[in-house]
Design an enzyme around this catalytic site. Sequence first.
Site, PDB file in Angstrom:
ATOM      1  N   GLY A 460       0.838  -1.192   0.000  1.00  0.00           N
ATOM      2  CA  GLY A 460       0.000   0.000   0.000  1.00  0.00           C
ATOM      3  C   GLY A 460       0.869   1.236   0.000  1.00  0.00           C
ATOM      4  O   GLY A 460       2.087   1.175   0.136  1.00  0.00           O
ATOM      5  N   GLY A 462       0.713   5.763   0.975  1.00  0.00           N
ATOM      6  CA  GLY A 462      -0.002   6.890   1.551  1.00  0.00           C
ATOM      7  C   GLY A 462       0.708   8.190   1.229  1.00  0.00           C
ATOM      8  O   GLY A 462       1.577   8.249   0.352  1.00  0.00           O
ATOM      9  N   ILE A 466       5.644   4.431   1.117  1.00  0.00           N
ATOM     10  CA  ILE A 466       5.139   3.180   0.565  1.00  0.00           C
ATOM     11  C   ILE A 466       5.442   2.046   1.543  1.00  0.00           C
ATOM     12  O   ILE A 466       6.479   2.046   2.204  1.00  0.00           O
ATOM     13  CB  ILE A 466       5.791   2.892  -0.802  1.00  0.00           C
ATOM     14  CG1 ILE A 466       5.599   4.089  -1.747  1.00  0.00           C
ATOM     15  CG2 ILE A 466       5.204   1.643  -1.437  1.00  0.00           C
ATOM     16  CD1 ILE A 466       6.329   3.952  -3.060  1.00  0.00           C
ATOM     17  N   LYS A 483       7.707   0.188   6.155  1.00  0.00           N
ATOM     18  CA  LYS A 483       7.200   1.466   5.668  1.00  0.00           C
ATOM     19  C   LYS A 483       8.381   2.362   5.317  1.00  0.00           C
ATOM     20  O   LYS A 483       9.182   2.722   6.173  1.00  0.00           O
ATOM     21  CB  LYS A 483       6.330   2.131   6.745  1.00  0.00           C
ATOM     22  CG  LYS A 483       5.719   3.464   6.328  1.00  0.00           C
ATOM     23  CD  LYS A 483       4.833   3.985   7.450  1.00  0.00           C
ATOM     24  CE  LYS A 483       4.169   5.303   7.100  1.00  0.00           C
ATOM     25  NZ  LYS A 483       3.332   5.802   8.198  1.00  0.00           N
ATOM     26  N   ASP A 577      -6.132  10.494  12.495  1.00  0.00           N
ATOM     27  CA  ASP A 577      -6.449   9.960  11.159  1.00  0.00           C
ATOM     28  C   ASP A 577      -7.100   8.576  11.253  1.00  0.00           C
ATOM     29  O   ASP A 577      -6.679   7.628  10.591  1.00  0.00           O
ATOM     30  CB  ASP A 577      -5.178   9.885  10.314  1.00  0.00           C
ATOM     31  CG  ASP A 577      -5.473   9.825   8.806  1.00  0.00           C
ATOM     32  OD1 ASP A 577      -6.604  10.159   8.412  1.00  0.00           O
ATOM     33  OD2 ASP A 577      -4.577   9.457   8.042  1.00  0.00           O
TER      34      ASP A 577
END
Length: 706
Positions: A460, A462, A466, A483, A577
């Site tokens: 994924g 954001g 990545i 990450k 978030d």
Amino acid sequence: MASVILGILLVLVPLPLSTEAQFGGNLTLGNSSTANDQNSSWLSPSGEFAFGFRRMGAGAYLLAIWLEKIEDKTIVWSANGNSLAPEGSKVQLTADGGLVLTDPRGRELWSFGLTGTGLTYAAMLDTGNFILASANHVNLWDSFNQPMDTILPTQQLNLGANVKARYSEMNYSTGRFLFALQTDGNLVLYATPAPRVVSDAYWATNTITAGRIGFRNGTILNTITAEPVPTSGYYQRAILEYDGVFRQYIHPKTANSSSGWPMHWSMVSSPVPSNICTRINRDGTGACGFNSYCTLADNQRPRCQCTPGYILLDLTNEMNGCRQDFISQSCDGSRPEKDQFALRDMLNTDWPQSDYEVSESKTEDWCREACLADCFCVVTVFKDGNCRKKKIPLLNGRKDSSVGGKALIKVRIDDSTLTSIGNGQKKNKNSTLINQATHMRTFNYQELQEATYGFKEEQGRGSFGIVYKGVLRSEDTNLVVVKVLATMTGESEKEFEREVSAIGQTNHKNLIKLLGLCNEGQHRLLVYEFMSNGTLADFLFGASKPRWYRRIEIACDVARGLSYLHEDCTKHIIHCDIKPQNILLDGSFTAKISDLGLAKLLMANQTRTTTGVRGTRGYLALEWFRNMPISSKVDVYSFGILLVELICCRKNYEPEVKIEAQIVLVDWVYDCYHDESILELVESDEEASSDIKRVKRFVMTALWCI
């Protein structure tokens, strides 16, 4: 093939299929293709168009139609832009489902229900149209009648059809702009700045034709462009691009050194509109997102830039808006802070929809002092003796010579995130943060590069980086995710510090576990435990509906994790978030809160703080936009949105829903609760329907949170 008329012609009804020769290479029932680097595509008879999977990143594929014979293989249609298919996914032609795209586990990602029966074959035509047809060549479904962002020659739009811009240049999910052929015959361009708001058209043909033109084969509603266009030897396309501008292009079908033809697409008509920056004049974000402004570049493309003191919300898309990168001016009367702020000048710049106070017959000096003394004022525009104060969020920004005046942008004079030591030197906080997180392992960059096989399998991505799947060979629990934070801006450094500081102080079964980190040169990487069942978003919004009792447990897991962050940590943490994409599920479907990169830490005796807007649109509480101090209640609001999504097993905003009152889920949930018709929310869910008292209690809780 029908000849190409000047420009792109939009007609009311589809033409019949032209010749039998176009069906060469038909695909029969049972034919399938798998998403991988070796997959084959289905070609049109001439080989000019192809249908199949296009690789969009490590392990992610787009089911699409593209021009096969040109160098860049331009995509002209796509099916699953909002949900890319993982490697190993399959598209198959079936009698009962038509064209069906499933992931490796067999879960449906995309399909199109047929309006008729008797599906026999599919074919990729030389027009660029992919069709599903019966044995006697009756067209049951085709891609031309499901347009994305591109229109091809001979393609026709029915009344009520929409063409939707994609999110960004390389992201084929739905963007903010819409090209519509209204049922009254008017062609319009709309911007959709927020889930609840659709602005007035920023361009229209004003061809109101209802009741005056016969709706028959070949009826031309409007010619978008009138410039002469080559009718042979060129590919053509018209596209509503991600920047909201409609453009028409040509490309030579064959190119060599002697022909002198360009290898790239050439624009053959004026863009529509000619200047989107100044054309959008209604409420909403405008051509660019919140807190940014639009300028027209030399190539006639709009460019979005952040206001001084603000940074991009999404590094992959400059049109998605910006957020404040400094602590807002306090509205506490005992701390005026006026001397801690200054005003930056910008000529010919304005945000016309953000005024909250207008003063006439004033001087520029008066305007400056008035904004500095007003904690709500983030920008003031001085023009023709008028002083216009503006507050966050700044809407519809533009910079153009036609705007005039001078914008005065308020910024904090010194808001460094580094700790001062000695003679003005500054010490990076990373070493302190790493020491605080004593249970974490420190990795070197090469270790993590090898663990991820060269950062191959993407899980994924954001705003700040990545995430890749990896294997730590020396560990008992060897599956991890890594990450990789972007290194191009100082904001990624802040995200790294926030995440290490926040997670390093936590230990709870409903929070993702940070196993280690890499802080080597320019490399900033975080290593987490692997969550085998992915994100709650994938689990909740997939083809099959998760069981009600599983959703109950997930809701309670998230609530426990939030309660721990808000109440039980040494430093209370506001996540900022909370959304389904940031809730991960382990092998037992236990939910764990992840992605603390935007988190705000509070001291034990602190309940509120001031900060720039953080988080994801749709899950943001109102205090973010009111320049107010925020508390843990912003997470409670986001949890309320997530809870209604868990109850109803759908996203909060779904513009494709046929019943208008149900497009915004929270509004529909409130109406059902008010009208005592809770059962409507779960009527297709047998388990939830049989547990209606608990459903009602969950609905009440969600609405209280919101």
